[in-house]
Motif scaffolding. Structure first.
Motif, PDB file in Angstrom:
ATOM      1  N   VAL A   1       1.053  -0.968   0.222  1.00  0.00           N
ATOM      2  CA  VAL A   1      -0.179   0.186  -0.154  1.00  0.00           C
ATOM      3  C   VAL A   1       1.256   1.144   0.104  1.00  0.00           C
ATOM      4  CG1 VAL A   1      -1.913   1.425   1.213  1.00  0.00           C
ATOM      5  CG2 VAL A   1      -1.915  -1.290   1.329  1.00  0.00           C
ATOM      6  N   SER A   2       2.117   1.208   0.699  1.00  0.00           N
ATOM      7  CA  SER A   2       2.818   2.072   0.616  1.00  0.00           C
ATOM      8  C   SER A   2       3.359   2.826   0.087  1.00  0.00           C
ATOM      9  CB  SER A   2       3.502   2.218   2.099  1.00  0.00           C
ATOM     10  OG  SER A   2       4.803   3.272   1.772  1.00  0.00           O
TER      11      SER A   2
ATOM     12  N   THR B   1       0.690   3.634  -3.584  1.00  0.00           N
ATOM     13  CA  THR B   1       0.535   4.256  -2.982  1.00  0.00           C
ATOM     14  C   THR B   1       1.942   5.944  -3.329  1.00  0.00           C
ATOM     15  OG1 THR B   1       1.085   5.253  -0.392  1.00  0.00           O
ATOM     16  CG2 THR B   1      -1.739   4.538  -1.416  1.00  0.00           C
TER      17      THR B   1
ATOM     18  N   PRO C   1      -3.294   2.873  -7.666  1.00  0.00           N
ATOM     19  CA  PRO C   1      -4.826   3.553  -7.562  1.00  0.00           C
ATOM     20  C   PRO C   1      -4.600   5.213  -7.842  1.00  0.00           C
ATOM     21  CG  PRO C   1      -3.106   3.041  -5.476  1.00  0.00           C
ATOM     22  CD  PRO C   1      -1.655   3.224  -6.428  1.00  0.00           C
TER      23      PRO C   1
ATOM     24  N   GLU D   1      -8.142  10.005  -2.746  1.00  0.00           N
ATOM     25  CA  GLU D   1      -7.379  10.487  -2.344  1.00  0.00           C
ATOM     26  C   GLU D   1      -6.295   9.310  -1.955  1.00  0.00           C
ATOM     27  OE1 GLU D   1      -6.040  11.655   0.728  1.00  0.00           O
ATOM     28  OE2 GLU D   1      -7.164  10.666   1.720  1.00  0.00           O
ATOM     29  N   ILE D   2      -5.178  10.055  -2.182  1.00  0.00           N
ATOM     30  CA  ILE D   2      -3.503   8.430  -2.016  1.00  0.00           C
ATOM     31  C   ILE D   2      -2.994   9.231  -0.835  1.00  0.00           C
ATOM     32  CG2 ILE D   2      -1.966   8.014  -3.219  1.00  0.00           C
ATOM     33  CD1 ILE D   2      -4.074   7.720  -4.601  1.00  0.00           C
TER      34      ILE D   2
ATOM     35  N   THR E   1      -3.854   9.451   2.305  1.00  0.00           N
ATOM     36  CA  THR E   1      -4.522   9.358   3.599  1.00  0.00           C
ATOM     37  C   THR E   1      -3.494   7.731   3.363  1.00  0.00           C
ATOM     38  OG1 THR E   1      -6.177  10.399   4.302  1.00  0.00           O
ATOM     39  CG2 THR E   1      -6.009   8.639   4.800  1.00  0.00           C
ATOM     40  N   TRP E   2      -3.899   6.998   2.518  1.00  0.00           N
ATOM     41  CA  TRP E   2      -3.265   5.799   2.332  1.00  0.00           C
ATOM     42  C   TRP E   2      -1.898   5.421   2.729  1.00  0.00           C
ATOM     43  CZ3 TRP E   2      -6.229   1.653   2.492  1.00  0.00           C
ATOM     44  CH2 TRP E   2      -7.625   2.345   2.517  1.00  0.00           C
ATOM     45  N   HIS E   3      -1.169   6.721   1.537  1.00  0.00           N
ATOM     46  CA  HIS E   3       0.275   6.603   1.947  1.00  0.00           C
ATOM     47  C   HIS E   3       0.764   6.906   3.215  1.00  0.00           C
ATOM     48  CE1 HIS E   3       3.750   6.417  -0.019  1.00  0.00           C
ATOM     49  NE2 HIS E   3       4.197   8.043   0.545  1.00  0.00           N
TER      50      HIS E   3
ATOM     51  N   VAL F   1      -0.948   6.780   6.435  1.00  0.00           N
ATOM     52  CA  VAL F   1      -1.505   5.012   7.691  1.00  0.00           C
ATOM     53  C   VAL F   1      -0.178   4.127   7.659  1.00  0.00           C
ATOM     54  CG1 VAL F   1      -3.405   4.111   8.518  1.00  0.00           C
ATOM     55  CG2 VAL F   1      -3.649   6.116   7.891  1.00  0.00           C
ATOM     56  N   SER F   2      -0.670   3.673   6.141  1.00  0.00           N
ATOM     57  CA  SER F   2       0.526   2.623   5.622  1.00  0.00           C
ATOM     58  C   SER F   2       2.213   2.624   6.052  1.00  0.00           C
ATOM     59  CB  SER F   2       0.642   2.158   4.553  1.00  0.00           C
ATOM     60  OG  SER F   2       0.827   3.551   2.674  1.00  0.00           O
TER      61      SER F   2
END
Length: 593
Positions: A62-63, A66, A88, A91-92, A94-96, A98-99
């Motif tokens: 995921v990191s 993103t 992906p 809205e990238i 937050t995922w980046h 958080v991961s």
């Protein structure tokens, strides 16, 4: 990722021969287990390793994905764009983030688990000595895999450290180091799979899907997985707490009189306002490093609020798409105006965004990728769109040096829900801005050129108006240096007022010699409606722009946010570019005395 590869001791090069009794016992045990003699049991891994391995794999993927999406947005990016089909969108941010926090916590958890479960032999550097001795290919592969592990450790630590620096606003060389470490991790993933396959074939890979009870060793902790998981959770919680606990607060001071809007911030009231300094980075230009630190101050005067902004910019850029007369007609100077991604001939700009929430990506309004809205057009530049998805509004103030900025105007705009595209936008012939729009009303600037639908600004263009006295207009522009990084003269005017011009005619055009440069911006009429809510004053000196802005605390306009405790701010610097502004991850929170 760190599964058992070889022997129990790091230097065991051969296994001792089994006695006939041992061999017979082994065959009997296999028969008892329901397996035919001479059929090996499938290799397995302990449950803790499997759980931590796959959780870390998911977090890293995921990191990486993103991160590659964000990297693909960089000017001149090519490697990241190779992965475009699988990256992906939306809205990238937050995922980046958080991961990345989960990767950090899982690294500590994995290290603790190997230590508590007495599994450190998996990555023992002593195994590398095999490469200097006569040994089987399997042992050599195992040794190479240990080297790969340590390269991974170094890359992940580098990723984490530089990620923190980027998150805190430090760009420049750290962006390159961060990207390089990500490429190393990406390469390792492929190498890791190949090495394990070469070592034990498909069975070696499948062991990570076959759990078994952890074998007990002397000195092993009683519950290594539980302890390691708890440590990882503590690291994650501490990281999040540290982040929120160290964010900047902009304290709005109180004063009796508004400042003089001259772009100097030398009024006494500014000295009573405590400044906040925000590092922004990854913008275009800015001496090639893409960084600019922004100083912010704020003062409330009755029902008005005043902001003072000061930011680094090495040059004073006012020449927004200037027009040059050539033998075959007028040309508008640009490098990517046709896709709304100009980074050469453009004015300096500055933007501040206010939101009631602190979601990453400017209040959740930044959506990356060529087509983040599947049922709507993409942006012409294919980099992403601004809009919100939760019904919230982001209030955006944008200062544009040549389009009223030097004349005391700041454009009042907003991000909101995406609007429906028109026919031209659906056909790819018009710029679709999704949820980015201006307040009701009218600005007083228009563009002094008309695009040719065939050449799209890369050929000759039409001209709306010509100066009454072209020599006077040219003189007002000061020293005309068309090199991209040239700083325009103090007091120069790279726009043309309506009263200084007349509608285009061939006769008037014939009076103007080839080589003449004219402004690409026309100022006509006045700002009106809610778009005129902001007043400002700006000045550039010694590598810094200073901007003072005044607005009502509450305009009553549904597209404006009332100034109050708890608003969050994001700041962006544009160094003579259209959309490639600087950015920062952590918002500034407003509080009132």
């Amino acid at each position: 990722m760190l599964t058992d590869h070889v022997t129990h001791h790091p230097l065991d090069l051969t296994a001792p021969p089994k006695s006939s009794t041992q061999a017979g016992t082994a065959q009997d045990s296999r028969a008892t287990a329901g397996r035919p003699p001479n059929v090996k049991a499938p290799v397995r891994s302990d449950l803790g390793t499997i759980l931590l391995h796959w959780t870390l794999v998911i977090a890293i993927f995921v990191s990486l994905l993103t991160g590659l999406r964000l990297s693909a947005d960089a000017e001149g990016a090519w490697f990241s764009k190779l992965f475009e089909p699988i990256l992906p969108q939306g809205e990238i941010w937050t995922w980046h983030y958080v991961s990345a926090v989960f990767v950090l916590g899982l690294i500590f958890a994995y290290a603790a688990y190997m230590s508590l479960a007495r599994l450190k032999r998996r990555v023992s550097s002593k195994k590398i000595v095999v490469l200097t001795l006569p040994a089987s290919n399997k042992l050599r592969i195992a040794a190479v895999n240990v080297i790969a592990y340590w390269i991974l450790f170094a890359a992940v630590i580098t990723l984490s450290a530089t990620g923190v620096l980027l998150y805190m606003g430090y760009g420049g060389i750290w962006v390159t180091v961060h990207f390089t470490a990500a490429v190393v991790v990406l390469t390792y993933i492929g190498a890791h799979v190949v090495l394990h396959y070469c070592y034990g074939g498909l069975e070696q890979l499948l062991r990570l899907f076959r759990p078994q009870t952890l074998r007990r060793f002397p000195g092993m902790a009683r519950h290594p997985l539980a302890i390691a998981t708890a440590l990882g959770a503590v690291i994650i919680a501490a990281t999040v707490s540290l982040d929120f606990g160290t964010r900047s607060d902009l304290v709005v001071a109180q004063a009796d009189a508004l400042p003089t809007l001259d772009g100097n911030m030398d009024d006494a009231l500014w000295q009573a306002a405590e400044p906040v300094f925000v590092r922004t980075q990854q913008g275009s230009n800015l001496d090639g490093v893409g960084e600019s630190t922004v100083e912010v101050r704020a003062v409330q005067v009755g029902d008005k609020i005043a902001f003072g902004f000061r930011w680094q910019d090495p040059n004073r850029s006012l020449k927004r798409h200037p027009l040059v007369k050539t033998e075959d007609g007028w040309r508008m100077l640009n490098n990517r105006a046709d896709i709304s991604d100009e980074t050469a001939y453009y004015e300096d700009k500055f933007s501040v965004a206010f939101s009631t929430n602190d979601v990453f990506g400017g209040g959740g309004a930044t959506h990356m990728g060529p087509k983040p809205l599947g049922d709507k057009p993409s942006a012409l530049h294919g980099r992403g769109l601004h809009y919100t998805t939760d019904g919230s509004l982001v209030d955006v103030w944008q200062w544009k040096a040549s389009r009223g900025g030097m004349l005391g105007k700041v454009d009042d705009m907003w991000f909101g829900a995406p609007v429906e595209p028109n026919e031209a936008q659906l056909a790819g012939k018009g710029r679709y801005s999704a949820g980015y729009s201006s307040d009701d009303g009218k600005a007083f600037y228009v563009y002094n050129y008309i695009s040719d639908p065939e050449t799209h600004y890369h050929g000759t263009v039409g001209v709306r108006r010509l100066p009454i006295d072209y020599e006077k207009t040219v003189a007002l522009m000061g020293n005309i240096d068309l090199s991209v990084e040239a700083s325009d003269d103090q007091g120069s005017q790279w726009w043309m007022f309506e009263e200084e011009s007349v509608p285009y005619s061939k006769e008037k055009d014939a009076e103007i010699p080839v080589g003449t440069v004219l402004p690409g911006v026309l100022i006509q009429g006045e700002y009106s409606g809610n778009r005129a809510d902001l007043e400002g004053g700006s000045e550039w000196q010694d590598g810094y722009w200073t901007l003072e802005v005044v607005r009502d605390m509450d305009t009553g306009n549904e597209k404006d946010l009332a100034m109050k405790d708890g608003l969050f701010m994001w700041l962006s610097v544009f160094d003579h570019n259209q959309t490639r502004h600087t950015r920062h991850s952590r918002p500034v929170r407003m509080t009132f005395k």
